[in-house]
Design a protein around this motif. Structure first.
Motif, PDB file in Angstrom:
ATOM      1  N   SER A 123     -26.517  -2.965  13.383  1.00  0.00           N
ATOM      2  CA  SER A 123     -25.341  -2.462  14.097  1.00  0.00           C
ATOM      3  C   SER A 123     -24.216  -3.490  14.057  1.00  0.00           C
ATOM      4  CB  SER A 123     -25.708  -2.127  15.543  1.00  0.00           C
ATOM      5  OG  SER A 123     -26.619  -1.058  15.617  1.00  0.00           O
ATOM      6  N   GLY A 151     -14.689   0.918  17.491  1.00  0.00           N
ATOM      7  CA  GLY A 151     -15.987   1.532  17.637  1.00  0.00           C
ATOM      8  C   GLY A 151     -16.933   0.854  18.595  1.00  0.00           C
ATOM      9  N   ALA A 197     -22.644   3.766  14.441  1.00  0.00           N
ATOM     10  CA  ALA A 197     -21.276   3.451  14.826  1.00  0.00           C
ATOM     11  C   ALA A 197     -20.652   4.685  15.442  1.00  0.00           C
ATOM     12  CB  ALA A 197     -20.462   3.023  13.604  1.00  0.00           C
ATOM     13  N   LEU A 214     -16.942   5.959  16.447  1.00  0.00           N
ATOM     14  CA  LEU A 214     -15.580   5.534  16.134  1.00  0.00           C
ATOM     15  C   LEU A 214     -14.522   6.457  16.720  1.00  0.00           C
ATOM     16  CD1 LEU A 214     -16.118   4.785  12.333  1.00  0.00           C
ATOM     17  CD2 LEU A 214     -16.308   3.176  14.239  1.00  0.00           C
ATOM     18  N   SER A 260     -14.928  -1.881  12.123  1.00  0.00           N
ATOM     19  CA  SER A 260     -13.908  -2.189  13.122  1.00  0.00           C
ATOM     20  C   SER A 260     -13.193  -3.515  12.895  1.00  0.00           C
ATOM     21  CB  SER A 260     -14.519  -2.191  14.531  1.00  0.00           C
ATOM     22  OG  SER A 260     -14.806  -0.884  14.956  1.00  0.00           O
ATOM     23  N   MET A 271     -22.465  -3.069  10.804  1.00  0.00           N
ATOM     24  CA  MET A 271     -21.547  -1.926  10.834  1.00  0.00           C
ATOM     25  C   MET A 271     -20.271  -2.272  11.593  1.00  0.00           C
ATOM     26  SD  MET A 271     -23.985   1.445  11.323  1.00  0.00           S
ATOM     27  CE  MET A 271     -22.708   2.579  10.745  1.00  0.00           C
ATOM     28  N   MET A 272     -20.394  -3.016  12.682  1.00  0.00           N
ATOM     29  CA  MET A 272     -19.223  -3.427  13.446  1.00  0.00           C
ATOM     30  C   MET A 272     -18.278  -4.275  12.611  1.00  0.00           C
ATOM     31  SD  MET A 272     -19.012  -5.842  16.866  1.00  0.00           S
ATOM     32  CE  MET A 272     -19.455  -7.335  15.956  1.00  0.00           C
ATOM     33  N   TYR A 327     -21.021   0.083  18.749  1.00  0.00           N
ATOM     34  CA  TYR A 327     -22.109  -0.086  17.777  1.00  0.00           C
ATOM     35  C   TYR A 327     -23.419  -0.303  18.521  1.00  0.00           C
ATOM     36  CZ  TYR A 327     -18.165  -0.374  14.705  1.00  0.00           C
ATOM     37  OH  TYR A 327     -16.998  -0.056  14.031  1.00  0.00           O
TER      38      TYR A 327
END
Length: 348
Positions: free
Chosen positions: A295, A269, A261, A263, A303, A298-299, A271
């Motif tokens: 990913s 962000g 990520a 940011l 975010s 993580m997004m 990713y």
């Protein structure tokens, strides 16, 4: 919530398809997608690796899913037109200064690491890499010396504000984990690193609950393969972070497993998987899509504020691996699509 989908080059479109399939299964309300070309694909379509329309979409979006850039057909272009300039441009234009790269061994894949199994099983690291400074953004060029020799130069620099903000990212990440932060530099040689170390020490006074240590980058590389379990969070500059995070990826078994990520100060962000475009296997269905799928997780977490959905994706990846699903890079033979199918089956 708008997600910009920038698949890019090489294996980027293939792995992005699998990421989108996962999001389709989750069926998150009010989540919309808009695609745009980037990298070599964008140069071929619009004459620039980061066309104005693509940059505008990235600025409008709440988050960006990015595949990979890099195309051998573009290697002879002037540097500012090469595919890799797209990701550098996005980092700069969107002030994406804090790169988070987790490296944790899935228990089922400990044998895939080049390290001894007992050493690999202890890996649970977060590398926090500064993205907007260092040699990647410093003055650079080619010149002729007084002796008539060609000389290339790249200037490494950081100001204290740049170090200050990434240090806060590192300390805050450590607070959310095991409260240990190792700052990696080369202060015994580089003035840039001496400033880095001085500022990190200053910022540490605001985080008395976090144990701070320092390590030279050459020793850090050695320790990552010797005793990676000693690390919790590593914070470092752009160049050192680029190298150490790729090293960490092989310690966990494959570069095809690690998400990242990038940011800004408000957690908007970009990713992306940390691997490249792998043009040698593009279009062959051999790419491991797990880093791209992780990913997405993580997004959703950082975010879009959807931690429960992120947890579901990560659990599905772990379940797929525990069921024996393996692509070629981790000792199996499943295609990109089949690995995606395994994750979707676990989600279901």
């Amino acid at each position: 919530m708008l997600v910009a989908v920038l698949a890019g080059d090489g294996i980027g479109p293939e792995i992005m398809v699998e990421a989108r399939r996962v999001l389709d299964v989750l069926a998150i309300p009010d989540l919309t997608f808009e695609e745009a070309p980037v990298g070599g694909a964008a140069y071929k379509a619009a004459g620039h690796p980061l066309p104005p329309a693509t940059l505008d979409l990235a600025k409008r979006a709440d988050a960006i899913l990015f595949g990979a850039v890099g195309d051998p057909d573009c290697d002879a272009l002037e540097r500012h037109l090469r595919p890799e300039q797209a990701i550098l441009g996005l980092r700069k234009e969107l002030t994406l200064f804090s790169n988070l790269r987790p490296a944790k061994v899935f228990g089922e894949l400990a044998d895939a690491s080049t390290l001894r199994k007992d050493v690999a099983e202890a890996i649970d690291i977060l590398i926090v890499r500064e993205l907007n400074g260092d040699v990647y953004f410093g003055e650079k060029g080619m010149r002729t010396t007084t002796a008539g020799l060609r000389e290339g130069y790249d200037i490494m620099s950081y100001d204290e504000a740049e170090v200050h903000r990434i240090a806060h990212s590192g300390f805050q990440a450590a607070q959310a984990r095991r409260s240990k932060l190792c700052s990696v530099d080369k202060a015994n040689v580089l003035e840039t690193s001496q400033l880095w170390r001085d500022v990190v020490i200053e910022v540490s006074k605001e985080y008395p609950d976090v144990e701070l240590s320092h390590m030279y980058v050459d020793n850090a590389a050695m320790q990552l393969v010797k005793n990676p379990g000693q690390f919790d969070v590593i914070v470092t500059g752009n160049l050192f972070g680029d190298i150490l995070s790729d090293l960490a990826s092989m310690c966990v078994g494959s570069i095809g497993l690690l998400a990242s990520a990038s940011l800004d100060a408000n957690n908007k962000g970009l990713y992306e998987p940390i691997h490249g475009s792998a043009p040698d296997i593009a279009g062959q269905g051999k790419a491991n899509p797990l880093a791209m799928i992780l990913s997405v997780a993580m997004m959703l977490r950082f975010s879009l504020g959807l931690s429960a959905e992120a947890d579901r994706i990560e659990a599905a990846v772990a379940k797929a691996l525990s069921s024996g699903a393996r692509s070629g890079d981790i000792g199996g033979s499943l295609s990109t699509r089949a690995m995606g199918d395994a994750v979707l089956a676990a989600l279901a």
